[in-house]
Design an enzyme around this catalytic site. Structure first.
Site, PDB file in Angstrom:
ATOM      1  N   SER A 118       0.826  -1.211   0.000  1.00 46.16           N
ATOM      2  CA  SER A 118       0.000   0.000   0.000  1.00 46.16           C
ATOM      3  C   SER A 118       0.860   1.260   0.000  1.00 46.16           C
ATOM      4  O   SER A 118       0.499   2.273  -0.604  1.00 46.16           O
ATOM      5  CB  SER A 118      -0.938  -0.001   1.217  1.00 46.16           C
ATOM      6  OG  SER A 118      -0.201  -0.019   2.427  1.00 46.16           O
ATOM      7  N   ASP A 129       1.559   0.311   7.982  1.00 50.62           N
ATOM      8  CA  ASP A 129       2.886  -0.277   7.922  1.00 50.62           C
ATOM      9  C   ASP A 129       3.531   0.068   6.577  1.00 50.62           C
ATOM     10  O   ASP A 129       2.851   0.388   5.607  1.00 50.62           O
ATOM     11  CB  ASP A 129       2.814  -1.797   8.063  1.00 50.62           C
ATOM     12  CG  ASP A 129       2.291  -2.215   9.430  1.00 50.62           C
ATOM     13  OD1 ASP A 129       2.207  -1.346  10.314  1.00 50.62           O
ATOM     14  OD2 ASP A 129       1.961  -3.403   9.596  1.00 50.62           O
ATOM     15  N   ASP A 131       5.934  -1.507   3.662  1.00 43.05           N
ATOM     16  CA  ASP A 131       6.589  -2.673   3.069  1.00 43.05           C
ATOM     17  C   ASP A 131       7.760  -2.172   2.245  1.00 43.05           C
ATOM     18  O   ASP A 131       7.584  -1.454   1.261  1.00 43.05           O
ATOM     19  CB  ASP A 131       5.615  -3.458   2.186  1.00 43.05           C
ATOM     20  CG  ASP A 131       4.501  -4.094   2.995  1.00 43.05           C
ATOM     21  OD1 ASP A 131       4.823  -4.782   3.973  1.00 43.05           O
ATOM     22  OD2 ASP A 131       3.319  -3.895   2.654  1.00 43.05           O
ATOM     23  N   ASP A 184       8.225  -3.831   7.358  1.00 40.06           N
ATOM     24  CA  ASP A 184       8.592  -5.183   6.938  1.00 40.06           C
ATOM     25  C   ASP A 184       9.722  -5.061   5.926  1.00 40.06           C
ATOM     26  O   ASP A 184       9.575  -4.375   4.912  1.00 40.06           O
ATOM     27  CB  ASP A 184       7.406  -5.904   6.295  1.00 40.06           C
ATOM     28  CG  ASP A 184       6.382  -6.338   7.326  1.00 40.06           C
ATOM     29  OD1 ASP A 184       6.645  -6.159   8.530  1.00 40.06           O
ATOM     30  OD2 ASP A 184       5.312  -6.839   6.933  1.00 40.06           O
ATOM     31  N   LYS A 245     -10.557  -0.974  -0.479  1.00 39.46           N
ATOM     32  CA  LYS A 245      -9.969  -1.621   0.689  1.00 39.46           C
ATOM     33  C   LYS A 245     -10.798  -1.341   1.936  1.00 39.46           C
ATOM     34  O   LYS A 245     -10.977  -2.219   2.788  1.00 39.46           O
ATOM     35  CB  LYS A 245      -8.526  -1.156   0.880  1.00 39.46           C
ATOM     36  CG  LYS A 245      -7.575  -1.690  -0.186  1.00 39.46           C
ATOM     37  CD  LYS A 245      -6.155  -1.207   0.022  1.00 39.46           C
ATOM     38  CE  LYS A 245      -5.512  -1.843   1.233  1.00 39.46           C
ATOM     39  NZ  LYS A 245      -4.065  -1.508   1.311  1.00 39.46           N
ATOM     40  N   TYR A 254     -11.441  -8.980   3.743  1.00 39.12           N
ATOM     41  CA  TYR A 254     -10.074  -8.533   3.487  1.00 39.12           C
ATOM     42  C   TYR A 254      -9.128  -9.255   4.430  1.00 39.12           C
ATOM     43  O   TYR A 254      -9.321  -9.237   5.640  1.00 39.12           O
ATOM     44  CB  TYR A 254      -9.948  -7.022   3.679  1.00 39.12           C
ATOM     45  CG  TYR A 254      -8.611  -6.461   3.248  1.00 39.12           C
ATOM     46  CD1 TYR A 254      -8.378  -6.134   1.924  1.00 39.12           C
ATOM     47  CD2 TYR A 254      -7.584  -6.270   4.176  1.00 39.12           C
ATOM     48  CE1 TYR A 254      -7.151  -5.622   1.516  1.00 39.12           C
ATOM     49  CE2 TYR A 254      -6.366  -5.757   3.780  1.00 39.12           C
ATOM     50  CZ  TYR A 254      -6.144  -5.430   2.444  1.00 39.12           C
ATOM     51  OH  TYR A 254      -4.930  -4.944   2.051  1.00 39.12           O
TER      52      TYR A 254
END
Length: 539
Positions: A118, A129, A131, A184, A245, A254
């Site tokens: 995202s 978060d 990524d 992450d 989303k 989801y």
């Protein structure tokens, strides 16, 4: 036909090897929006080729104003990724020095950070978060240099906290908080001596002879880049994806670990509709999304129009009721945990969305009703209660993350003994229990026999989660509860409970640690690992 658009062309690709396209099963009792036909997911050989609908020369669609909450349109925070990039650049030069490279090679070598998910698509929120993928050259190994050297460097930074190493996942990674935001960070190793900051990860040169783990780590980044290249209007795509989303989360469909749609699935589906209607406004795009996929001939794969990609597809590993192709140069399917139960739930929500949005031009149309929370207690009278607890919050995070990674086994077992179930992704807390805990409530199909032997299902599932887990084992208890028995503290229809991202780590706890020295620079200390096994890097 209802699903065939005039602005589509037919393309022949190999089909998934497990679906009987000739039979259907009736809609499950108790799922909303009435009855409908779905594909029978019996494991049987399928025809060798199937048709895929690909958009071509879409007609212009008159725009119509749809108001998006400005709070959702958050700029990408480059400061964190730039700070992380500076750490990674220092790390790769340190690794090169350990290899005793000449000074000029040490100065010229480089690694980089690429964002995806995202965040990479520009649809993240203020608390989302991040990524991010660390991409390094061939001499920087995952086992020593990434999980030990880089980990130690991050741990010594004041802005970094809560570092967890996830080494036994399909995509190994480090998870940590950087200035309070969870990151992450997997690792990909390219067969080059230096990785430029702006590396073109779609260039086949950089993908030559890389290992399978690096290939999987790169898939998310490559898919994100290609999606943004293929959509005709990036801003409309981003606004549409944010709305979809939100819809999927509110309606309980989801979450890849629970067998529902994940972020990459939603992104490809949204991009497909954007390609189909490049001049449409956001509200038209949302309406067309539901129209397209409510009437889609599943399991016909969804694929984006991409002239760069070859049409040959390797489907030897496809096991999905809703095949969605990654838009990369070498065609792959998005990883999916969708089962018979979750397929029915997703499709029922798509049908609901289509029924609601096809009349969005009415003066009295209210978009808010599309995003109402799914009312579990109005649909189901019985639930499977899954209770997980541990002695402290850190151990609970490890335990819950591991159990969730095995949820597909539990869903399939419940389908076998009970019929369809609805694995609500929301996590709840039992305030009457002193130890840290997480509770799940999964709806059981109404109208079926009174299934009561949950002990048999629990025993079978425990065998699954015991295999491979290291560290103190938490508590798991399963029971069947009536909707009337739910505690008043469990606001199951409000969706207010927070759903933390699943993660488990290889905990150190009280295991003895041993120092690790560089293989290339004698007596140079790089970090600690547990004596029993070199799977958890310490600092």
């Amino acid at each position: 036909m209802a699903y065939a658009y005039t602005n589509q062309r037919r393309v022949i690709v190999p089909g998934p090897h497990f679906v009987d396209l000739q039979t259907v099963i009736p809609a499950p009792v108790g799922f909303p929006t009435g009855s409908f036909a779905v594909v029978n997911p019996r494991l049987r050989p399928a025809v060798p080729q199937i048709e895929v609908l690909v958009p071509i020369a879409p007609p212009a669609v008159a725009p119509f104003r749809f108001t998006v909450n400005p709070a959702l349109l958050i700029r990408m925070d480059e400061e964190r990724t730039q700070s992380l990039l500076r750490i990674v650049l220092s790390w790769i030069k340190k690794v090169a020095w350990q290899r005793r490279f000449p000074r000029h090679l040490i100065m010229s070598t480089s690694a980089t950070i690429l964002t995806y998910g995202s965040y990479g698509l520009g649809v993240h929120g203020s608390e989302s978060d991040i990524d991010a993928l660390c991409v390094g050259p061939s001499f920087a190994t995952m086992h020593e240099d990434f999980f030990i050297v880089l980990r130690n460097m991050l741990q010594n930074r004041p802005e970094v906290s809560e570092i967890h190493c996830v080494k036994d996942a399909k995509v190994p990674l480090m998870r940590f908080k950087f200035n309070g935001i969870s990151i992450d960070l997997p690792y990909a190793q390219l067969k080059v001596n230096s990785v430029p900051e702006n590396v073109d990860i779609l260039n086949p040169f950089f993908l030559m002879n890389i290992d399978d783990t690096s290939w999987r780590s790169l898939s998310g980044v490559r898919a994100n880049i290609r999606i943004l290249q293929l959509v005709p209007n990036t801003e409309n795509f981003q606004a549409m994806l944010r709305c979809l989303k939100l819809w999927a989360k509110r309606r309980g469909v989801y979450g890849n670990l629970h067998g529902f749609l994940g972020g990459i699935h939603m992104a490809v589906l949204a991009a497909y509709v954007c390609q189909l209607h490049p001049n449409a406004s956001i509200n038209v795009l949302i309406s067309k999304f539901f129209e397209t996929f409510a009437l889609w001939r599943w399991p016909t794969p969804v694929m984006l129009q991409d002239e760069m990609a070859p049409m040959g597809v390797d489907v030897s590993e496809v096991r999905s009721l809703m095949p969605i192709m990654l838009p990369c140069s070498s065609r792959e399917y998005c990883h999916s945990n969708i089962t018979k139960s979750t397929f029915n739930r997703i499709r029922s929500e798509l049908l609901r969305g289509h029924a609601m949005t096809r009349d969005f031009l009415r003066p009295d149309f209210e978009w808010g009703t599309l995003f109402e929370h799914f009312q579990y207690t109005k649909i189901y009278v019985r639930f499977v209660r899954i209770f997980l607890s541990a002695s402290d919050q850190d151990e609970l995070g490890d335990w819950v993350g591991w159990v969730k990674s095995r949820f597909r086994c539990l869903i399939l077992k419940l389908e076998e003994v009970q019929g369809l179930c609805d694995p609500n992704p929301t996590e709840y807390v039992d305030p009457d229990v002193a130890d840290p805990n997480v509770v799940f409530y999964w709806g059981l199909q109404p109208g079926r026999s009174r299934f009561t032997d949950i002990d048999y299902v629990e025993e079978d599932f425990i065998k699954s989660i015991n295999h491979g887990f290291q560290g103190p084992r938490g508590i798991i208890e399963m029971s069947i509860v009536e909707a009337s028995e739910l505690s008043k503290n469990v606001k199951i229809d409000s969706g207010n409970a927070e759903e933390p991202k699943a993660c488990w780590r290889m905990p150190e706890y009280n295991r003895q640690m041993k120092p690790i020295y560089s293989q290339y620079l004698p007596y140079y200390f790089v970090g600690y690992v547990a004596k029993a096994e070199d799977t958890s890097a310490g600092g």
